[in-house]
Scaffold this motif. Structure first.
Motif, short mmCIF file in Angstrom:
data_model
loop_
_atom_site.label_atom_id
_atom_site.label_comp_id
_atom_site.label_asym_id
_atom_site.label_seq_id
_atom_site.Cartn_x
_atom_site.Cartn_y
_atom_site.Cartn_z
N LEU A 1 0.82 -1.21 0.00
CA LEU A 1 0.00 0.00 0.00
C LEU A 1 0.86 1.26 0.00
O LEU A 1 0.50 2.26 -0.64
CB LEU A 1 -0.94 -0.01 1.21
N ALA A 2 1.98 1.23 0.70
CA ALA A 2 2.88 2.38 0.68
C ALA A 2 3.43 2.60 -0.73
O ALA A 2 3.53 3.74 -1.20
CB ALA A 2 4.01 2.17 1.67
N ALA A 3 3.77 1.50 -1.41
CA ALA A 3 4.28 1.62 -2.78
C ALA A 3 3.20 2.14 -3.72
O ALA A 3 3.46 2.97 -4.60
CB ALA A 3 4.78 0.26 -3.26
N LEU A 4 1.96 1.66 -3.54
CA LEU A 4 0.86 2.13 -4.39
C LEU A 4 0.57 3.61 -4.14
O LEU A 4 0.34 4.37 -5.09
CB LEU A 4 -0.39 1.29 -4.14
N ALA A 5 0.57 4.01 -2.87
CA ALA A 5 0.32 5.42 -2.55
C ALA A 5 1.36 6.32 -3.22
O ALA A 5 1.04 7.40 -3.73
CB ALA A 5 0.33 5.63 -1.04
N ALA A 6 2.63 5.86 -3.24
CA ALA A 6 3.68 6.62 -3.91
C ALA A 6 3.46 6.62 -5.43
O ALA A 6 3.63 7.65 -6.09
CB ALA A 6 5.04 6.05 -3.57
N GLN A 7 3.07 5.47 -5.96
CA GLN A 7 2.86 5.34 -7.40
C GLN A 7 1.77 6.28 -7.91
O GLN A 7 1.93 6.93 -8.95
CB GLN A 7 2.49 3.90 -7.74
N VAL A 8 0.66 6.36 -7.17
CA VAL A 8 -0.46 7.20 -7.62
C VAL A 8 -0.34 8.64 -7.10
O VAL A 8 -1.21 9.45 -7.35
CB VAL A 8 -1.82 6.60 -7.18
N GLU A 9 0.75 8.91 -6.38
CA GLU A 9 1.01 10.25 -5.83
C GLU A 9 -0.14 10.73 -4.95
O GLU A 9 -0.65 11.85 -5.10
CB GLU A 9 1.30 11.25 -6.96
N ALA A 10 -0.56 9.87 -4.04
CA ALA A 10 -1.68 10.19 -3.16
C ALA A 10 -1.28 11.25 -2.13
O ALA A 10 -0.20 11.17 -1.53
CB ALA A 10 -2.16 8.93 -2.44
N ASP A 11 -2.13 12.23 -1.96
CA ASP A 11 -1.96 13.22 -0.89
C ASP A 11 -2.63 12.75 0.39
O ASP A 11 -2.16 13.05 1.50
CB ASP A 11 -2.58 14.55 -1.31
N VAL A 12 -3.74 12.01 0.24
CA VAL A 12 -4.53 11.51 1.37
C VAL A 12 -4.79 10.04 1.16
O VAL A 12 -5.09 9.60 0.04
CB VAL A 12 -5.88 12.25 1.49
N VAL A 13 -4.68 9.26 2.23
CA VAL A 13 -5.09 7.85 2.19
C VAL A 13 -6.35 7.73 3.04
O VAL A 13 -6.38 8.14 4.19
CB VAL A 13 -3.98 6.92 2.72
N GLN A 14 -7.40 7.18 2.41
CA GLN A 14 -8.67 6.99 3.10
C GLN A 14 -8.74 5.56 3.60
O GLN A 14 -8.64 4.60 2.83
CB GLN A 14 -9.84 7.28 2.16
N VAL A 15 -8.93 5.42 4.92
CA VAL A 15 -8.97 4.11 5.58
C VAL A 15 -10.40 3.83 6.01
O VAL A 15 -11.10 4.73 6.46
CB VAL A 15 -8.05 4.10 6.82
N HIS A 16 -10.84 2.58 5.87
CA HIS A 16 -12.21 2.22 6.22
C HIS A 16 -12.23 1.24 7.38
O HIS A 16 -11.57 0.19 7.33
CB HIS A 16 -12.92 1.59 5.02
N ALA A 17 -13.00 1.58 8.43
CA ALA A 17 -13.22 0.72 9.60
C ALA A 17 -11.96 0.61 10.45
O ALA A 17 -10.86 0.97 10.02
CB ALA A 17 -13.74 -0.64 9.20
N VAL A 18 -12.13 0.06 11.65
CA VAL A 18 -11.01 0.02 12.60
C VAL A 18 -10.21 -1.27 12.52
O VAL A 18 -9.08 -1.32 12.99
CB VAL A 18 -11.52 0.20 14.05
N GLN A 19 -10.80 -2.31 11.93
CA GLN A 19 -10.15 -3.62 12.02
C GLN A 19 -9.05 -3.85 11.00
O GLN A 19 -8.36 -4.87 11.07
CB GLN A 19 -11.20 -4.74 11.93
#
Length: 405
Positions: free
Chosen positions: A98-116
């Motif tokens: 996920l860190a590699a994908l976030a860098a690849q798509v140049e994400a400014d924000v990562v949206q996380v769903h649920a606590v688990q």
């Protein structure tokens, strides 16, 4: 309170939304419905899904969303220690991917769903990206919520909750103050508007004749939707209203391959004829059309399950009277005896009594349905929702900037 950012400063924001569920559900629908209005507000959403979510990915891509499939584990609902250990063993790999994908798509924000499933938040933290955490439901056991929420409140730059009841069910959310944003399900009220021609076509497809009354529910066929309770309630209703038909409209869940057999067996046990009185229907992309066929909409979610069920708001937008179990933030959608009827979870007898009341009173059905549509139009429009999501991302970006100072 974090100062608002100008539209220019958010004009290039990219959000990586990480959804661990393989079957199309509330989080997927949120991404699909909000893609265009968020794009109009300068926010581009990219979606990450588990590699077995091909059907959900196809629907999102058809709507113009960029979707990436990758190996993603998810914490299952089980008390078995070996399952927890297996999940924990997969977390480092998920975080790296996920860190590699976030860098690849140049994400400014990562949206996380649920606590688990915190992997996306850990990946975002590794890359120094803003984290917008979202609480969609109350499925996680309270013990897990208590254990996870300190991590959530420490990592989250903003927190979005599907209603205030869901927020209250997660200890510590109020400590975020103005960084907590209340949201609701995205529904296009125009798409779901009452349509007599669509109603006739849908009833023909569902095998419901003119003059027959149809009781229906909509939702992916998996345990948190309470379909077994729906079948049990249907059995009670059928014994007193023999002309009623029942339809479970929803795609099967790849993670629960045995549930359909359980539903069929339960239908037989309560005396319902499969294929006539009751049927399981995979709607594909036709939920808005098939919903038109329903006379009474029912949602029988169990106690620990929902946030704000999207299907309830869709039914309200379609002008359908609603019978729903009072779980999660459902009561913030359904106003008792004004737009629908609320029952206790796990009580199919109460659900059946409410359904029978509506089946026997056409005037009440019409009044509740009309009031529900007015409420959907007045209080839950999609433009307001897009503004709230933009606000959550805005807060996350600014809070992350302040952390770096």
């Amino acid at each position: 309170m974090c100062p608002p950012l100008s539209r220019d400063r958010l004009s290039r924001v990219r959000v990586l939304s990480v959804i661990h569920a393989p079957a199309f559900g509330g989080a997927h629908n949120q991404a699909l419905r909000l893609a265009a209005p968020l794009r109009d507000r300068g926010i581009e959403v990219v979606v990450a899904l588990p590699e077995d979510a091909n059907a959900a990915a196809a629907r999102l891509r058809a709507a113009g969303l960029e979707v990436h499939l990758l190996p993603l584990s998810r914490l299952r609902e089980t008390a078995r220690p070996d399952a927890l250990l297996r999940f924990l063993a997969t977390v480092p790999g998920d975080v790296r991917r996920l860190a590699a994908l976030a860098a690849q798509v140049e994400a400014d924000v990562v949206q996380v769903h649920a606590v688990q499933n915190p992997q996306a938040a850990l990946a975002a933290r590794r890359g120094g990206r803003a984290i917008s955490w979202q609480l969609l439901d109350t499925r996680a056991p309270m013990a897990l919520r208590r254990a996870a929420m300190p991590l959530v409140t420490r990592l989250a730059d903003s927190l979005a909750s599907w209603g205030s009841a869901v927020a209250a069910a997660h200890p510590g959310t109020r400590r975020l103050g103005d960084r907590l944003v209340l949201i609701f399900p995205p529904v296009d009220a125009v798409e779901f508007a009452p349509d007599e021609a669509a109603r006739r076509a849908a009833r023909e497809r569902l095998g419901v004749a003119e003059g027959e009354l149809l009781v229906g529910t909509v939702g992916v066929r998996y345990p948190p939707k309470g379909h077994v309770e729906f079948v049990r309630a249907a059995g009670i209703v059928a014994r007193q209203h023999r002309g009623a038909k029942f339809r479970i409209i929803g795609a099967p869940s790849p993670a629960h391959p045995g549930l359909d057999a359980t539903l069929v067996a339960e239908a037989s046990r309560v005396g319902l004829t499969l294929g006539d009185q009751i049927e399981l229907v995979d709607p594909g992309g036709e939920v808005a059309t098939l919903l038109q066929a329903i006379d009474v909409f029912v949602m029988t979610s169990p106690a620990r399950s929902e946030g704000m069920p999207t299907a309830i708001l869709e039914a309200m937008a379609a002008g359908k009277p609603v019978v729903a179990t009072n779980v999660g933030s459902t009561a913030e959608l359904v106003e008792e005896r004004a737009t629908g009827l609320l029952t206790r979870p796990g009580r199919p007898d109460e659900t059946a009594a409410s359904v029978l009341r509506l089946l026997g009173d056409e005037g009440l059905r019409d009044a509740l349905g009309a009031a529900g549509r007015r409420r959907a139009l007045e209080s839950f429009d999609i433009e307001t929702l897009a503004d709230r999501h933009r606000r959550a991302f805005e807060i996350a970006v600014e809070h992350r900037r302040q952390r770096r100072r």
